[in-house]
Design a protein around this motif. Structure first.
Motif, short mmCIF file in Angstrom:
data_model
loop_
_atom_site.label_atom_id
_atom_site.label_comp_id
_atom_site.label_asym_id
_atom_site.label_seq_id
_atom_site.Cartn_x
_atom_site.Cartn_y
_atom_site.Cartn_z
N UNK A 209 -53.58 26.93 35.98
CA UNK A 209 -53.14 27.75 34.85
C UNK A 209 -51.73 27.37 34.42
N UNK A 210 -50.84 27.18 35.40
CA UNK A 210 -49.45 26.85 35.08
C UNK A 210 -49.32 25.48 34.43
N UNK A 211 -50.20 24.55 34.79
CA UNK A 211 -50.11 23.18 34.28
C UNK A 211 -50.31 23.11 32.77
N UNK A 212 -51.02 24.06 32.20
CA UNK A 212 -51.36 24.00 30.79
C UNK A 212 -50.51 24.95 29.94
N UNK A 213 -49.54 25.58 30.55
CA UNK A 213 -48.72 26.54 29.83
C UNK A 213 -47.58 25.86 29.09
N UNK A 214 -47.17 26.40 27.94
CA UNK A 214 -45.92 25.92 27.32
C UNK A 214 -44.75 26.29 28.21
N UNK A 215 -43.62 25.68 27.96
CA UNK A 215 -42.43 25.95 28.76
C UNK A 215 -41.46 26.79 27.92
N UNK A 216 -41.62 28.11 28.01
CA UNK A 216 -40.86 29.02 27.15
C UNK A 216 -39.36 28.91 27.36
N UNK A 217 -38.94 28.57 28.57
CA UNK A 217 -37.50 28.54 28.87
C UNK A 217 -36.80 27.32 28.26
N UNK A 218 -37.56 26.48 27.58
CA UNK A 218 -36.92 25.36 26.87
C UNK A 218 -35.93 25.85 25.82
N UNK A 219 -36.09 27.08 25.37
CA UNK A 219 -35.19 27.63 24.36
C UNK A 219 -33.74 27.64 24.84
N UNK A 220 -33.52 27.62 26.16
CA UNK A 220 -32.17 27.65 26.72
C UNK A 220 -31.67 26.26 27.11
N UNK A 221 -32.45 25.22 26.83
CA UNK A 221 -32.06 23.87 27.25
C UNK A 221 -30.82 23.41 26.49
N UNK A 222 -29.84 22.90 27.24
CA UNK A 222 -28.56 22.54 26.64
C UNK A 222 -28.68 21.39 25.63
N UNK A 223 -29.70 20.56 25.77
CA UNK A 223 -29.84 19.42 24.87
C UNK A 223 -30.82 19.66 23.72
N UNK A 224 -31.41 20.84 23.66
CA UNK A 224 -32.40 21.11 22.62
C UNK A 224 -31.86 20.89 21.20
N UNK A 225 -30.61 21.28 20.89
CA UNK A 225 -30.11 21.02 19.52
C UNK A 225 -30.09 19.54 19.15
N UNK A 226 -29.93 18.65 20.14
CA UNK A 226 -29.90 17.21 19.87
C UNK A 226 -31.30 16.59 19.80
N UNK A 227 -32.31 17.31 20.30
CA UNK A 227 -33.63 16.72 20.56
C UNK A 227 -34.53 16.75 19.33
N UNK A 228 -34.22 15.91 18.37
CA UNK A 228 -34.96 15.89 17.10
C UNK A 228 -36.15 14.92 17.10
N UNK A 229 -36.35 14.19 18.21
CA UNK A 229 -37.38 13.14 18.24
C UNK A 229 -38.45 13.41 19.30
N UNK B 151 -41.33 23.37 22.34
CA UNK B 151 -39.94 22.92 22.24
C UNK B 151 -39.52 22.76 20.78
N UNK B 152 -40.40 22.22 19.95
CA UNK B 152 -40.09 22.06 18.53
C UNK B 152 -39.89 23.42 17.86
N UNK B 153 -40.73 24.37 18.22
CA UNK B 153 -40.60 25.71 17.66
C UNK B 153 -39.28 26.35 18.08
N UNK B 154 -38.94 26.22 19.37
CA UNK B 154 -37.68 26.78 19.86
C UNK B 154 -36.49 26.14 19.17
N UNK B 155 -36.58 24.85 18.92
CA UNK B 155 -35.48 24.14 18.25
C UNK B 155 -35.34 24.59 16.80
N UNK B 156 -36.46 24.83 16.13
CA UNK B 156 -36.42 25.25 14.72
C UNK B 156 -35.73 26.61 14.58
#
Length: 265
Positions: free
Chosen positions: A174-194, A257-262
């Motif tokens: 079950x865990x293997x197929x889940x999105x990673x909700x805590x990506x919203x707090x990732x320090x590099x998410x603002x840079x991760x456009x690709x 991750x894309x949604x959290x970044x948007x």
């Protein structure tokens, strides 16, 4: 140990230098019999061998993906080591860590990554965010970046908080197929456009054979006292299947991750 194309050196710890008290599990700088200094992660600390498993798997996956990480080594600790240590907490930690531990080569003079000062290339940032989503690494936030600048390059450290599914061992599918909700707090998410671009290339790099070679590194010594009681090879199979399943479902965590970044930008 199972034979594989991936291997780690083994060193013997000869001198405890100093604790790194910013870490919750009291990692330390120690010297080994090869003359080098290592950041030592102890089997007797915090989450025990599961943190070492996550550190090893996360570190070696980073390396396969072309990211910079200090060399990992198996580090043996003799039962007599640390008897003269005056700090009782550290002495207890050393006593409970006799045997096989894990070390990361110490990057002398490295400075902590600062997202305000240090710019990260969007491709590199996307690769790191993608990998941390794969590994469910909860510990790459602005509060605790777990990245260093060394020789003007970005280096990754400390993957011990990854793969948190193994704390609720029976729910790995079950865990293997889940999105990673805590990506919203990732320090590099603002840079991760690709993220979409790196998803395809990184999936090609992380082949089943390479994942197998990494999980085969996990020593029996760490797995023989697993809380659920499975034999070591069965435990390795769970990690292998978790990673293979999560890799096949990477679009799920990429979209999250894309949604959290948007929302963030």
């Amino acid at each position: 140990m199972h034979a594989s194309e991936t291997s780690l050196r083994t060193v013997r710890v000869t001198r405890y230098v100093t604790p790194l008290r910013e870490g919750g599990s009291l990692p330390a700088i120690a010297e080994a019999d090869d003359g080098f200094l290592y950041v030592l992660k102890f089997r007797g600390a915090g989450q025990g061998v599961k943190a070492l498993v996550a550190e090893l798997i996360g570190g070696e996956i980073s390396r396969i993906l072309g990211l910079k990480i200090p060399e990992l080594v198996f580090a043996t600790l003799d039962s007599a080591f640390g008897r003269t240590e005056p700090d009782e907490e550290i002495q207890d930690l050393l006593k409970s860590s006799t045997g096989l531990n894990l070390g990361l080569h110490y990057l002398q003079g490295a400075i902590t990554f600062d997202p305000v000062v240090n710019f990260v290339d969007p491709i590199l940032a996307s690769k790191i965010v993608w990998m941390d989503c794969l590994l469910t690494n909860v510990d790459r936030t602005a509060r605790n970046t777990n990245m260093l600048i060394w020789n003007k390059e970005l280096w990754l450290i400390d993957h011990g908080a990854s793969l948190y599914f193994h704390h609720s061992w029976q729910q790995w599918e079950e865990q293997a197929k889940k999105p990673f909700a805590m990506v919203k707090d990732h320090v590099l998410l603002p840079f991760a456009s690709e993220l979409e671009k790196v998803n395809a290339s990184l999936r090609e790099l992380l082949t089943p054979e390479k994942i197998r070679s990494i999980v085969n590194l996990l020593p029996d010594d760490w797995l023989n006292t697993w809380s659920s009681g499975e034999p070591p090879q069965q435990i390795r199979e769970v990690y292998y299947n978790f990673l293979i399943t999560r890799l096949a479902s990477s679009e799920i965590f990429v979209k999250e991750a894309q949604h959290a970044r948007s929302i963030l930008i």
